[in-house]
Each structure stands twice: as C-alpha cells, then as structure tokens.
Scaffold this motif. Sequence first.
Motif, short mmCIF file in Angstrom:
data_model
loop_
_atom_site.label_atom_id
_atom_site.label_comp_id
_atom_site.label_asym_id
_atom_site.label_seq_id
_atom_site.Cartn_x
_atom_site.Cartn_y
_atom_site.Cartn_z
N PHE A 1 -10.37 0.18 15.41
CA PHE A 1 -8.82 0.31 14.62
C PHE A 1 -9.16 0.21 13.28
CE2 PHE A 1 -4.99 0.88 16.59
CZ PHE A 1 -4.90 0.18 17.57
N VAL A 2 -9.90 -0.82 12.81
CA VAL A 2 -10.02 -1.12 11.39
C VAL A 2 -11.02 0.03 10.65
CG1 VAL A 2 -9.57 -3.46 11.56
CG2 VAL A 2 -12.07 -2.70 11.73
N THR A 3 -11.78 0.94 11.50
CA THR A 3 -12.72 1.81 10.96
C THR A 3 -12.04 3.15 10.90
OG1 THR A 3 -13.79 2.12 12.97
CG2 THR A 3 -14.90 0.31 11.45
N LYS A 4 -11.06 3.18 11.37
CA LYS A 4 -10.35 4.71 11.30
C LYS A 4 -9.98 4.92 9.91
CE LYS A 4 -8.28 4.68 16.05
NZ LYS A 4 -6.76 4.71 16.54
N GLU A 5 -10.13 6.44 9.80
CA GLU A 5 -9.85 6.93 8.49
C GLU A 5 -8.43 6.33 7.77
OE1 GLU A 5 -9.97 11.15 8.17
OE2 GLU A 5 -9.56 11.36 5.93
N SER A 6 -7.40 6.36 8.65
CA SER A 6 -6.18 6.05 8.06
C SER A 6 -5.89 4.54 7.58
CB SER A 6 -5.06 6.40 9.12
OG SER A 6 -5.35 5.60 10.40
N VAL A 7 -6.52 3.74 8.26
CA VAL A 7 -6.55 2.19 8.18
C VAL A 7 -7.28 2.01 7.07
CG1 VAL A 7 -7.22 -0.09 8.95
CG2 VAL A 7 -6.15 1.66 10.48
N LEU A 8 -8.64 2.62 6.69
CA LEU A 8 -9.41 2.58 5.50
C LEU A 8 -8.53 3.05 4.38
CD1 LEU A 8 -12.92 3.75 6.80
CD2 LEU A 8 -12.17 1.27 6.40
N GLU A 9 -7.98 3.85 4.41
CA GLU A 9 -7.17 4.36 3.31
C GLU A 9 -6.13 3.25 2.86
OE1 GLU A 9 -6.81 8.98 4.04
OE2 GLU A 9 -5.19 7.99 4.60
N VAL A 10 -5.54 2.55 3.83
CA VAL A 10 -4.59 1.55 3.49
C VAL A 10 -5.31 0.22 2.88
CG1 VAL A 10 -2.81 -0.21 4.64
CG2 VAL A 10 -2.71 2.17 5.21
N LEU A 11 -6.29 0.02 3.46
CA LEU A 11 -7.28 -1.19 3.00
C LEU A 11 -7.84 -0.86 1.53
CD1 LEU A 11 -9.36 -1.58 5.99
CD2 LEU A 11 -7.43 -2.97 5.07
N ASN A 12 -7.97 0.44 1.08
CA ASN A 12 -8.23 0.74 -0.01
C ASN A 12 -6.84 0.58 -1.05
OD1 ASN A 12 -10.86 2.06 -1.04
ND2 ASN A 12 -10.52 2.96 1.14
N LYS A 13 -6.00 0.91 -0.31
CA LYS A 13 -4.73 0.56 -1.39
C LYS A 13 -4.46 -0.99 -1.69
CE LYS A 13 -0.68 2.35 -2.74
NZ LYS A 13 -0.59 3.10 -4.21
N VAL A 14 -4.65 -1.74 -0.57
CA VAL A 14 -4.84 -2.95 -0.73
C VAL A 14 -5.40 -3.67 -2.02
CG1 VAL A 14 -5.10 -5.34 0.19
CG2 VAL A 14 -3.78 -3.54 1.44
N THR A 15 -6.83 -3.10 -1.92
CA THR A 15 -7.77 -3.63 -3.03
C THR A 15 -7.33 -2.95 -4.27
OG1 THR A 15 -9.35 -1.67 -2.63
CG2 THR A 15 -9.61 -3.55 -1.16
N GLU A 16 -6.33 -2.13 -4.53
CA GLU A 16 -6.16 -1.67 -5.75
C GLU A 16 -5.16 -2.45 -6.39
OE1 GLU A 16 -7.31 3.20 -5.16
OE2 GLU A 16 -5.07 2.50 -5.52
N ARG A 17 -4.48 -3.54 -5.60
CA ARG A 17 -3.58 -4.45 -6.29
C ARG A 17 -3.96 -5.48 -6.95
NH1 ARG A 17 1.59 -2.58 -5.21
NH2 ARG A 17 2.31 -4.83 -5.27
N ARG A 18 -3.32 -5.64 -8.05
CA ARG A 18 -3.72 -6.53 -9.02
C ARG A 18 -4.03 -7.99 -8.45
NH1 ARG A 18 -0.41 -7.52 -14.20
NH2 ARG A 18 -0.79 -5.16 -14.56
#
Length: 574
Positions: free
Chosen positions: A470-487
């Motif tokens: 689950f966590v290594t799927k492209e779609s989930v990695l995109e969301v995790l990147n979105k989280v890491t961009e949060r202040r």
Amino acid sequence: MKLDLGFTFDTKPLEKEGYRFFITASSGGGKSHGGKVIAEELLTSGHPVVIIDPEGEYLGFQEYYPTIIVGGSLAHLEMSESTIKKTIEAVLSRDKVTVLIFDLSAFLPSERTKWATEIQEALHFIAGKHKRAMAFLVDEARLIAPQKLNKATMASKERAVEIAKSGRKRGIHSIWITQRAAGIDKDVISECNIWILGKMRLKKDRLQVREILENAGLEDKDLMDLPQEFFLFDGIHPTKRFKFRATKIKDLGKTPIVGEKITFKKLKDRSLDSVLQKLISEAAKEEKKEEERLDRMKQLEREKHLLENRLSEQADAVTRLESRIESLKDVREMLTTASTNSTTKAKAPAVSNERLQKILARQEALEKEKQQLEKKLQEVLEENDYLASSLEQHVHFSKIKEQMAQRIKAIQEAFASLQELIHSFDDLSTIDDLSTIDKGSLSTPSANNHSTTKPQISVDLATFEERRAFVTKESVLEVLNKVTERRGVSKAVVEKIIRFLVQKGEGTYEQIRIFGNYADPTGISKAANELADYKVVCITTREGKNVLSLNLNGLQEIEDLCELRKKSEALKIF
C-alpha cells in the motif's frame, strides 16, 4: 492587513485562519452598508470580490471598480450555469482586481435559491483550482442558508456551510449578512470568526447569537436600540463599539425618494471590455446551441404525436376488419348448414337446386372477399408493427438522451473531483526511501538514528506485505510528498511513522518517539495530524493515549482515485 471600518481593525492575528465576517442588524440598521465598506477595503488590499446581491444594492461598485454584472436590469450577461462558471473563472484569472455581481433581484425566492446553489458550487470548485485570496459576500444570507430547511434550500445551505467552514483553504474570505439572525443556519454563524452585531430588537434573534454575546461581554439591552452602530467581536481584540465609515459607492439600499433618479457613470477599463466581449460572444453561441436543441426536441415531440395518432387510427381499422371477418364467418356457417340440408332432400323441386347453386356461388364470393380482407388485415397489422417499432425507437431515443445526460453529468462531477485532486498533486516529488521499503530496512534503523531500540515485526508476513504494498504505491507516495510539503512537517518524521506502522501495526506517540529518537517532541504530532487529514493514518484515543494505525480504507480510496484519474486521461473525455 488593516481595515478602515470606521476604526482601524487589525486582521493580522486572524490571517492564518482566514476572515469570515458575520453581520446582522434589524432593517435600516446599516448592515448592507457595512458589507460594502468591508468589500471596499478588501478590494483596496488586492482581493477580487464575488457578490450574491438579492436586491441589486451593490451595482454602484461599477463606478469605481472594474465590474461584471450577471443578471438583473443592468446585466452584462444573462444568468446561466455556463455564464456563472465562465465569469468566476475570468475574474479569478485577471491580474486586475475585479468585482463580480450576481444580481438576483429579478428572480422569485425559489429561483434565487437555485442560482445561489449554482454560484456557490462553481465558486467552490474554481477557487480551489486558483487558490487566490478573494472575498465572497452574501447579502440576505438567510434566503441562501436558512435555519428552516426544505427540499429547495437543502443544497444551497450545505454549500454555504462548506464555504464558511473550509473556504479559507481555497482562498475564500466570506462575508455573511442577514437581517434576521434567527433565520440563518447556526452552522454558518458558528464557523465565522468576526461577528459584527447591530440593532436586534427581537428576542429570537438575540437568542440565536446568545453564546457570542456572552463571550463578547454584551447583554440584550446593549443591542436593543443601537443608532446604526455595531459591536465587533473576534475573540482576540477587546469588543469594540463603532460606526461604519462612509462608502465611496452609491447607497442603493436606502428608501427611494419621490422624483429621485439614480444614474451610474461606469469606470472605463479596456481589458475588462475585452473580457466581456469574449464572454458575451461565447454566451451567444451557447444560447444558439440551446435553441437548436430545444427546436429538435419540439420536432421529435411533434413526430411522436403524429406516430401515436397514426397508431390509434390503425388500431381502429384493425378492430373494424376483425368485426367484419367475424360476420363473414357467421354467414359461412349459415351457408354450410343450408347446403347440407339441401343434399338430404333428394325429391326437392328443381327450383331448390337452382337456389342452392346461387347460395354456393355467394358462399364462394364471400370466401374470396374474406381472403382479401384477411390479406388487407395482415398488411394493416404489419404497418401497425412498423409504426409501433418507430414509436418504440423514438421512446428509446428519448431514454438514451436522458441516460447520456445523466452520464455526462456524472463524468463532469468525476472530472471536477479529478481536477481538484490533480491540482492538489501538482509538482510533487517522490519519497525515494519509502519506494524501497523492505523487511530489512524496516528492522534496521537508519545511519542517523541513534536509538538503541530495534523494533521487531509485530504482524504476520502476509499483513506486512499488504501494508508495504500500500505505502509504496505511486498514488500514496504522491500524497506522502504532499504531507512533507506542509509547513513544520519533517520528511524524516513522516518516513519513520510509516515504517513503524507498517512493521508494528499501530503505536502511540511515545513509542514512535523512542524508535525515531526525535529532537523535536512536537514534530510527530504535527506529522501525524497531517497524515490523518490526508487519510493515510487513523488517530484514536485508548486509555488516555493517542494511538496511530494505518488507514487501509483511506489508502485504498487514494489508489482508486488515482486509477480513475488515469482512466479519464486515457479516454480523453474532455
């Protein structure tokens, strides 16, 4: 940002949560005037303003600001779903600050609610795409988000609450104005963070804002006879009593005076004129297409009516032919009986034999006529079947059109959701470490992790592999990147939380801190909450502790949305 409302109001403490004004006062109390003052201040500070104007009170903005008017007697464009979307898109795309007024004064209350719903839905979607700071002003908000709901107002009220609640994420600062506080939905009032309260003589209205009055340190008597003054309360500054400053624009909300004629001197703006010409041209083309569609529908209705009439006539003809055939059958039986009786009478006179011959000849003629009638009946039945088939095809065509319309609407809604998702996922990078998760990397701390604790896998191998997949799927990695961009969210913290939950199944904040050996004790809370907002993890409370676990349903939903987006792009629907 500081606003000149009649006193200098510093909005900087509220900047992060957005500005959501609620203004209420009895008739003649100056609430609409206050809305115009706030709109002027926001325009001056660079915010485009979209206004739902039920009574045509805000048309004076065109004298001082670039303005587009949709609907009403001074409209640049007639009201339609397409016009609403295109004008909002045009205003939010322009570099120059622009006022967009939706004048609903010419519509009945039920029609106002319908158009208000369309406006709010279009604004919610388009603002999410642009994410530009803007103001949304709604006068007579009780008509759009009423406390007492019916089928017609349900959708409008839900959209209003959504904008008041989460519009700030899309750049929408809202201003809700109403004469009757008791008439507007409580959720809209509670989602605001700046309350401006004027004269309220009715007890029901004061009860609706009772909690606000108590927090502001006000009593009923303070609001019962205010001379066009207001109290401003935001929970940060001390409660302020003030009077709104004068506006630049004309006051169209005052009671008309006999003989008074209101005229406007429109502000010239060549770039806006160009935008208007384009919008008017597109609206004319769409109107022509709509007229052609309606003409075609009318033509089909006429053809259907003619087919139904013809079928009815053929059905009557068939009934008459069947009746005549039945009569011929009766005659044939009578002739057959007469012929049998004649043959048994051997000694009958010769004249009887001659009469029998005539009867038989008549019988033969009737038989031929019957055959002809049956043939004609068959032809009529075949034509009847053809007409019935034509009618069935017409009805089938109408059903297909309805189904296609529903399908197109569903695709448009799906496309809208995808557009919003695509916008949220733009310019993302991948978390390389997570794409290479395996059992070894999970069971071995990274080089910079000085913790001596090595957590072991606490789940069976099948569950471990399922979570890692689950966590290594492209779609989930995109969301995790979105989280890491949060202040305030650390990429390292996010990675360690995910690794921990894949391996352990669940854990408390303290357990994950020990495993990660974090220097910042608040980093995990921030990251966990952001992951929960994006449906990657679940946060539950157990024995007084916050417990984190992977949200497998949320991860599946992220993957499904990604697959749907890919299919839509492959089909090139639009």
